[in-house]
Write a protein that holds these residues in place. Structure first.
Motif, PDB file in Angstrom:
ATOM      1  N   LEU A   1       0.820  -1.202   0.000  1.00 37.14           N
ATOM      2  CA  LEU A   1       0.000   0.000   0.000  1.00 37.14           C
ATOM      3  C   LEU A   1       0.861   1.262   0.000  1.00 37.14           C
ATOM      4  O   LEU A   1       0.546   2.242  -0.690  1.00 37.14           O
ATOM      5  N   GLY A   2       1.955   1.238   0.749  1.00 36.22           N
ATOM      6  CA  GLY A   2       2.787   2.429   0.862  1.00 36.22           C
ATOM      7  C   GLY A   2       3.430   2.861  -0.439  1.00 36.22           C
ATOM      8  O   GLY A   2       3.774   4.039  -0.600  1.00 36.22           O
TER       9      GLY A   2
ATOM     10  N   MET B   1      -6.980  -7.545   1.019  1.00 35.64           N
ATOM     11  CA  MET B   1      -5.796  -6.973   1.647  1.00 35.64           C
ATOM     12  C   MET B   1      -5.347  -7.821   2.837  1.00 35.64           C
ATOM     13  O   MET B   1      -6.121  -8.613   3.385  1.00 35.64           O
TER      14      MET B   1
ATOM     15  N   TYR C   1      -1.881  -7.934   6.060  1.00 32.18           N
ATOM     16  CA  TYR C   1      -0.567  -7.465   6.489  1.00 32.18           C
ATOM     17  C   TYR C   1       0.500  -8.307   5.794  1.00 32.18           C
ATOM     18  O   TYR C   1       0.262  -9.473   5.448  1.00 32.18           O
TER      19      TYR C   1
ATOM     20  N   GLU D   1      -4.628   6.871  -0.819  1.00 39.15           N
ATOM     21  CA  GLU D   1      -3.982   5.914   0.077  1.00 39.15           C
ATOM     22  C   GLU D   1      -4.594   5.979   1.471  1.00 39.15           C
ATOM     23  O   GLU D   1      -4.812   4.952   2.122  1.00 39.15           O
ATOM     24  N   ALA D   2      -4.894   7.174   1.926  1.00 36.47           N
ATOM     25  CA  ALA D   2      -5.474   7.336   3.262  1.00 36.47           C
ATOM     26  C   ALA D   2      -6.838   6.659   3.360  1.00 36.47           C
ATOM     27  O   ALA D   2      -7.158   6.019   4.369  1.00 36.47           O
TER      28      ALA D   2
ATOM     29  N   ARG E   1      -6.268   2.854   3.470  1.00 36.34           N
ATOM     30  CA  ARG E   1      -5.719   2.445   4.761  1.00 36.34           C
ATOM     31  C   ARG E   1      -6.804   2.472   5.845  1.00 36.34           C
ATOM     32  O   ARG E   1      -6.919   1.541   6.650  1.00 36.34           O
TER      33      ARG E   1
ATOM     34  N   PHE F   1      -9.145  -0.473   5.374  1.00 35.75           N
ATOM     35  CA  PHE F   1      -8.520  -1.728   5.794  1.00 35.75           C
ATOM     36  C   PHE F   1      -8.517  -1.857   7.313  1.00 35.75           C
ATOM     37  O   PHE F   1      -8.875  -2.911   7.867  1.00 35.75           O
ATOM     38  N   GLU F   2      -8.119  -0.807   7.999  1.00 32.70           N
ATOM     39  CA  GLU F   2      -8.042  -0.880   9.457  1.00 32.70           C
ATOM     40  C   GLU F   2      -9.423  -1.080  10.077  1.00 32.70           C
ATOM     41  O   GLU F   2      -9.576  -1.822  11.058  1.00 32.70           O
TER      42      GLU F   2
ATOM     43  N   ILE G   1       1.227  -3.043   4.817  1.00 37.76           N
ATOM     44  CA  ILE G   1      -0.046  -3.578   4.336  1.00 37.76           C
ATOM     45  C   ILE G   1       0.069  -3.885   2.846  1.00 37.76           C
ATOM     46  O   ILE G   1       0.579  -3.074   2.072  1.00 37.76           O
TER      47      ILE G   1
END
Length: 305
Positions: free
Chosen positions: A118-119, A159, A161, A185-186, A189, A192-193, A209
């Motif tokens: 993801l990053g 998705m 980890y 991206e935010a 993320r 996902f969380e 991730i």
């Protein structure tokens, strides 16, 4: 099936069972036939346990919904063997799947492999893929020849980890606005969380991730169908629907069993077992310790007496 299978050769069926099952096992032809049904019921009961008891669900909190021409013949046995609360036999079991195809929303699903962290993900490329698949699905809905009450889009990512084998399906709340979804991206993320926390109850700190797959679904929403239209407008009572009696083998012996025409039965009509209910697309068997009731949609709800 509504008395339409007169060409079925009962004598040859008995001979086949006696030759291949009964005689080798030392059983009478009727005992062998009943044993075949018990094995089939046991297999189906095992499949129900697999998705209920073995997943921590109590079958008493659920009802069976048998469909197909012969599904409702097994209802009572499955209720008792698994411990189900009741069963709901659809109005037209034999064409239930076809009916669902005509009234359910139309859906097209697309999937593409991403397989990136993801990053370092190219968000612009992800956005282009989302738009392309969404537009492709919407175009397919337009050419389907079906009138929809509206359309909807669903964007989802598989998705995990880094280092994990299993993924979680992550719905990403996005809308198609022209030629972009405004994905970031935010947003990915955060989605996902939220999903991971809901599934596993905690997040893993300082672990990258991974995004495995992109999934896009387009839905054409059909106008809702009023299922009460399937119920009989002016039905008959149980006595009027009775066709006579028939000798039916169960629990190791023949039993005199009432035979009824199912479809004309009025809403609210009670059918005590043992009973056979016939209709053109299916046959329903209600065992002696069970009873059936016609609900407002014309379905038959079978429960214990």
């Amino acid at each position: 099936i509504g008395g339409k299978l007169n060409r079925l050769d009962v004598d040859r069926a008995k001979l086949a069972i006696e030759t291949h099952i009964g005689t080798p096992l030392g059983l009478s032809v009727m005992a062998a036939a009943e044993a075949i049904i018990r094995v089939a019921n046991s297999k189906m009961a095992g499949a129900i346990r697999l998705v209920s008891i073995e997943r921590g669900h109590d079958p008493k909190n659920f009802s069976a919904m048998p469909f197909g021409g012969g599904g409702a013949l097994h209802t009572g046995a499955l209720m008792k063997e698994v411990g189900l609360q009741s069963a709901l036999v659809p109005r037209y079991p034999g064409i239930n799947s076809a009916l669902g195809c005509t009234i359910a929303d139309m859906r097209h699903d697309f999937v593409q492999t991403i397989n990136g962290m993801l990053g370092s993900l190219d968000i612009d490329d992800l956005d282009r893929r989302m738009v392309q698949l969404a537009q492709q699905g919407l175009a397919m809905l337009k050419t389907a020849g079906v009138t929809f009450g509206g359309t909807a889009l669903q964007f989802e990512l598989d998705m995990s980890y880094q280092g994990q084998t299993h993924t979680v399906d992550v719905p990403v709340p996005l809308e198609l606005r022209g030629d972009t979804t405004k994905v970031s991206e935010a947003a990915v993320r955060a989605a996902f969380e939220t999903r991971y926390l809901a599934v596993y109850g905690r997040l893993l700190d300082n672990i990258p991730i991974r995004v495995l797959n992109l999934r896009v679904s387009t839905l054409g929403k059909r106008p809702k169908f009023d299922l009460t239209l399937l119920a009989p407008a002016a039905g008959v009572d149980l006595a009027q629907a009775r066709r006579g009696t028939r000798q039916v083998w169960f629990d190791g012996a023949f039993h005199e069993t009432g035979v009824y025409e199912r479809l004309p039965l009025s809403v609210g009509e009670i059918v005590p077992g043992p009973a056979l209910l016939e209709q053109p697309d299916a046959t329903v068997f209600i065992e002696p310790d069970l009873t059936g009731c016609v609900d407002q949609f014309g379905n038959l709800v079978i429960s214990r007496k």
